[in-house]
Design an enzyme around this catalytic site. Structure first.
Site, PDB file in Angstrom:
ATOM      1  N   THR A   1      23.701  56.939  11.458  1.00  0.00           N
ATOM      2  CA  THR A   1      25.607  57.582  12.021  1.00  0.00           C
ATOM      3  C   THR A   1      26.049  56.815  10.856  1.00  0.00           C
ATOM      4  O   THR A   1      25.963  55.878  10.558  1.00  0.00           O
ATOM      5  CB  THR A   1      25.683  57.490  13.289  1.00  0.00           C
ATOM      6  OG1 THR A   1      27.257  58.053  12.590  1.00  0.00           O
ATOM      7  CG2 THR A   1      26.291  55.750  13.509  1.00  0.00           C
TER       8      THR A   1
ATOM      9  N   THR B   1      28.355  62.244  20.215  1.00  0.00           N
ATOM     10  CA  THR B   1      27.313  62.831  19.134  1.00  0.00           C
ATOM     11  C   THR B   1      26.396  63.375  19.995  1.00  0.00           C
ATOM     12  O   THR B   1      25.921  63.965  20.705  1.00  0.00           O
ATOM     13  CB  THR B   1      27.169  61.968  17.632  1.00  0.00           C
ATOM     14  OG1 THR B   1      26.580  63.078  16.654  1.00  0.00           O
ATOM     15  CG2 THR B   1      25.926  60.857  18.333  1.00  0.00           C
TER      16      THR B   1
ATOM     17  N   LYS C   1      27.375  66.528  23.542  1.00  0.00           N
ATOM     18  CA  LYS C   1      28.682  66.768  23.243  1.00  0.00           C
ATOM     19  C   LYS C   1      29.359  68.110  23.971  1.00  0.00           C
ATOM     20  O   LYS C   1      30.629  68.056  24.919  1.00  0.00           O
ATOM     21  CB  LYS C   1      28.381  67.899  21.701  1.00  0.00           C
ATOM     22  CG  LYS C   1      28.709  66.893  20.742  1.00  0.00           C
ATOM     23  CD  LYS C   1      28.735  67.457  19.541  1.00  0.00           C
ATOM     24  CE  LYS C   1      28.518  66.371  18.203  1.00  0.00           C
ATOM     25  NZ  LYS C   1      28.929  67.569  17.574  1.00  0.00           N
TER      26      LYS C   1
ATOM     27  N   ALA D   1      22.186  79.785  15.601  1.00  0.00           N
ATOM     28  CA  ALA D   1      22.863  80.820  16.594  1.00  0.00           C
ATOM     29  C   ALA D   1      22.612  79.177  17.352  1.00  0.00           C
ATOM     30  O   ALA D   1      22.369  80.036  18.615  1.00  0.00           O
ATOM     31  CB  ALA D   1      21.748  81.967  17.227  1.00  0.00           C
TER      32      ALA D   1
ATOM     33  N   GLY E   1      24.442  75.124  19.007  1.00  0.00           N
ATOM     34  CA  GLY E   1      25.436  74.982  19.256  1.00  0.00           C
ATOM     35  C   GLY E   1      26.755  75.338  18.518  1.00  0.00           C
ATOM     36  O   GLY E   1      27.637  75.436  18.400  1.00  0.00           O
TER      37      GLY E   1
HETATM   38  P1  NAP Z   1      20.558  73.435  17.399  1.00  0.00           P
HETATM   39  O1  NAP Z   1      21.621  74.173  18.319  1.00  0.00           O
HETATM   40  O2  NAP Z   1      19.879  72.489  17.776  1.00  0.00           O
HETATM   41  O3  NAP Z   1      19.995  74.916  16.426  1.00  0.00           O
HETATM   42  C1  NAP Z   1      19.254  74.595  15.559  1.00  0.00           C
HETATM   43  C2  NAP Z   1      19.588  76.062  14.989  1.00  0.00           C
HETATM   44  O4  NAP Z   1      18.389  75.940  13.353  1.00  0.00           O
HETATM   45  C3  NAP Z   1      19.200  77.398  15.799  1.00  0.00           C
HETATM   46  O5  NAP Z   1      19.773  78.825  15.157  1.00  0.00           O
HETATM   47  C4  NAP Z   1      17.753  77.263  15.160  1.00  0.00           C
HETATM   48  O6  NAP Z   1      16.746  78.722  15.227  1.00  0.00           O
HETATM   49  C5  NAP Z   1      17.359  77.244  14.007  1.00  0.00           C
HETATM   50  N1  NAP Z   1      16.405  76.416  13.777  1.00  0.00           N
HETATM   51  C6  NAP Z   1      15.708  75.505  13.845  1.00  0.00           C
HETATM   52  N2  NAP Z   1      14.196  74.864  13.214  1.00  0.00           N
HETATM   53  C7  NAP Z   1      14.499  76.222  12.662  1.00  0.00           C
HETATM   54  C8  NAP Z   1      13.032  76.921  12.257  1.00  0.00           C
HETATM   55  N3  NAP Z   1      11.884  76.757  11.610  1.00  0.00           N
HETATM   56  N4  NAP Z   1      13.051  78.410  11.697  1.00  0.00           N
HETATM   57  C9  NAP Z   1      14.066  78.563  12.179  1.00  0.00           C
HETATM   58  N5  NAP Z   1      15.072  78.447  11.535  1.00  0.00           N
HETATM   59  C10 NAP Z   1      15.255  77.633  13.060  1.00  0.00           C
HETATM   60  O7  NAP Z   1      21.424  72.438  16.256  1.00  0.00           O
HETATM   61  P2  NAP Z   1      22.875  72.404  16.191  1.00  0.00           P
HETATM   62  O8  NAP Z   1      24.037  71.444  16.889  1.00  0.00           O
HETATM   63  O9  NAP Z   1      23.539  73.281  16.186  1.00  0.00           O
HETATM   64  O10 NAP Z   1      23.124  71.842  14.572  1.00  0.00           O
HETATM   65  C11 NAP Z   1      22.613  72.571  13.295  1.00  0.00           C
HETATM   66  C12 NAP Z   1      23.012  71.591  11.907  1.00  0.00           C
HETATM   67  O11 NAP Z   1      24.288  71.936  11.909  1.00  0.00           O
HETATM   68  C13 NAP Z   1      22.091  70.536  12.429  1.00  0.00           C
HETATM   69  O12 NAP Z   1      21.044  70.668  11.618  1.00  0.00           O
HETATM   70  C14 NAP Z   1      23.028  69.735  11.028  1.00  0.00           C
HETATM   71  O13 NAP Z   1      22.468  70.542  10.728  1.00  0.00           O
HETATM   72  C15 NAP Z   1      24.155  70.398  11.291  1.00  0.00           C
HETATM   73  N6  NAP Z   1      25.711  69.400  11.548  1.00  0.00           N
HETATM   74  C16 NAP Z   1      26.171  68.588  10.309  1.00  0.00           C
HETATM   75  C17 NAP Z   1      27.661  68.880  10.612  1.00  0.00           C
HETATM   76  C18 NAP Z   1      28.660  67.858   9.849  1.00  0.00           C
HETATM   77  O14 NAP Z   1      29.195  66.875  10.103  1.00  0.00           O
HETATM   78  N7  NAP Z   1      28.037  67.888   8.523  1.00  0.00           N
HETATM   79  C19 NAP Z   1      27.853  67.961  12.680  1.00  0.00           C
HETATM   80  C20 NAP Z   1      27.232  68.962  13.400  1.00  0.00           C
HETATM   81  C21 NAP Z   1      25.694  69.785  12.647  1.00  0.00           C
HETATM   82  P3  NAP Z   1      16.504  79.397  16.768  1.00  0.00           P
HETATM   83  O15 NAP Z   1      18.004  79.742  18.252  1.00  0.00           O
HETATM   84  O16 NAP Z   1      15.193  80.566  16.384  1.00  0.00           O
HETATM   85  O17 NAP Z   1      15.735  78.008  17.406  1.00  0.00           O
END
Ligand code: NAP
Length: 297
Positions: free
Chosen positions: A31, A78, A82, A143, A145
Site C-alpha cells: 500500500t 481496502t 469494503k 462491472a 465493485g
Molecule cells: P473487481 O470487482 O474484481 O472487478 C474486476 C473487473 O475487471 C470486472 O469487470 C471483470 O470482468 C474485469 N476483468 C478482470 N479480468 C478480466 C479479463 N481477463 N478480461 C476482461 N475483463 C476482466 O475489481 P474492482 O474492485 O472493481 O477493481 C477494479 C480495478 O480498479 C482494480 O484492479 C484497480 O486497478 C482499480 N482501483 C483503483 C483505485 C484507485 O484509487 N486508483 C481504487 C480501487 C480500485 P468480469 O465481471 O467479466 O469478471
C-alpha cells in the site's frame, strides 16, 4: 539527510499524544496509504501516525471492535473488506450506503461511522485534471465493485448517459438496472465489448477504465484493442496507477485523446479521509507535495 536519520527524526515525534490510524485489509504490504497519511501528518503538523493493519477474513469484526477499543482515530478499509465491514459500523454515510462500500472509518461516540472517499476522490482527481462529468456521455469499462461505484458517481454528478461495458454483460446490465431504479431514469445501459461498433462515430465520449486488466505485471493487456474504439474517445481515465501509463492510455493517446491514470484518485481518496479524521482542509499545494512523495515511493 540520510533516509535512516530522517526516519529516526520522525519516530522521535511519536509521543503519548500521538493518535493512530491504519489500513485494514489483506494484503496490505504494497500500500501507498502510509506515505499519503504520514506525509500529510508532517505537512499539517498533526500528532498522527498511520500503519498497515493486516486482518484475516474471519477476524474482521474483532479487528473493528479492537481498533475502537484501542482508541484508533480512524482507519481505511481496502480489498476485500469494503462491503463486509458495513455490519460492524455504528453509522454509515448516505453516499457509502448507496455505493455499498466503505473505505474510511471515522471515530464517533460509541463506534465508527463509515464513509466512501474513493468516489469523491475520483471526482476531485478528475476536476484537478480538468475532466468534466456533467452533461457527458460516459463509457465505463468493467462491472466490478469499483465500476458500480463509478456509475453511482456519474449519475449523481450529472452525466448525460452511462454505458457500462463488461466481459460478462449480465453484470453490466445488473448495474445499469440498479442505477436506473435508483435515479428513476433510463440514464444507464449495458453492452459487451464487441458491441462498441454500435456506438455513434460522431460524438466522442469520456471513457473510465475500471477493470483490473492492464495492471502490473500484465502491462500490455487491454479489454478492447481495436483502434476504431479509441477514435470514439476524447478522454480516457484509467483507474489503474501501476504502470503509470497503461496500454489503454497509450491507445487513447494514439487516437488523439487525453489520458490519465488512477494515481490522483488514490491521492484524493486519502486526502478526503485525512480531512475527515483531522477536521482540516488540505490545500492543492499540499496535495502536490503528497503526490510527489507518492511518486518517490
Ligand atoms: P473487481 O470487482 O474484481 O472487478 C474486476 C473487473 O475487471 C470486472 O469487470 C471483470 O470482468 C474485469 N476483468 C478482470 N479480468 C478480466 C479479463 N481477463 N478480461 C476482461 N475483463 C476482466 O475489481 P474492482 O474492485 O472493481 O477493481 C477494479 C480495478 O480498479 C482494480 O484492479 C484497480 O486497478 C482499480 N482501483 C483503483 C483505485 C484507485 O484509487 N486508483 C481504487 C480501487 C480500485 P468480469 O465481471 O467479466 O469478471
Amino acid at each position: 539527510m540520510p533516509a535512516g536519520a530522517k526516519r529516526f527524526m520522525r519516530m522521535k515525534e511519536i509521543d503519548g499524544y500521538t493518535r493512530t490510524c491504519g489500513l485494514i485489509g489483506n494484503p496490505v504490504e504494497h500500500t501507498l496509504s502510509p506515505v499519503i497519511h504520514n506525509t500529510l501528518a508532517g505537512l499539517t503538523d498533526q500528532k498522527l501516525c498511520y500503519v498497515p493493519l493486516k486482518v484475516e477474513a474471519e477476524r474482521l469484526e474483532e479487528a473493528v471492535k479492537g481498533a475502537y477499543a484501542l482508541n484508533l482515530l480512524g482507519a481505511n478499509v481496502t480489498v476485500p473488506y469494503k462491503s463486509d465491514v458495513i455490519p460492524f459500523l455504528k453509522e454509515i454515510d448516505p453516499l457509502a450506503e448507496e455505493i455499498g462500500a466503505v473505505n474510511t472509518l471515522v471515530r464517533t461516540e460509541g463506534g465508527y461511522k463509515g464513509y466512501n472517499t474513493d468516489m469523491p476522490g475520483l471526482y476531485r482527481a478528475m476536476r484537478s485534471d480538468g475532466v468534466r462529468v456533467e452533461g457527458e456521455k460516459v463509457l465505463v469499462l468493467g462491472a466490478g465493485g469499483v465500476a458500480r461505484a463509478v456509475a453511482v458517481l456519474l449519475a449523481r454528478y450529472g452525466a448525460e448517459e452511462i454505458i457500462l461495458m463488461n466481459r460478462t454483460p449480465e453484470k453490466a446490465q445488473r448495474i445499469a438496472d440498479e442505477i436506473n431504479t435508483m435515479t428513476k431514469t433510463a440514464i444507464a445501459r449495458a453492452m459487451g465489448y464487441e458491441d462498441y461498433e454500435l456506438l455513434p462515430k460522431q460524438d466522442r465520449c469520456l471513457a473510465i477504465q475500471a477493470t483490473s486488466v492492464g495492471m502490473y505485471p500484465d502491462c500490455g493487456d487491454v479489454v478492447i484493442a481495436e483502434e476504431a474504439f479509441y477514435r470514439r474517445i476524447h478522454t480516457g481515465y484509467d483507474l489503474i496507477f501501476n504502470p503509470k501509463k497503461t496500454r489503454f492510455m497509450e491507445l487513447v493517446e494514439q487516437s488523439g485523446g487525453r489520458a490519465f491514470n488512477g494515481a490522483k484518485m488514490l491521492l484524493y481518496q486519502g486526502i478526503i479521509a485525512y480531512e475527515l479524521w483531522s477536521g482540516l482542509s488540505i490545500s492543492e499545494e499540499m496535495a502536490d507535495q503528497v503526490f510527489a512523495a507518492m511518486e518517490e515511493a
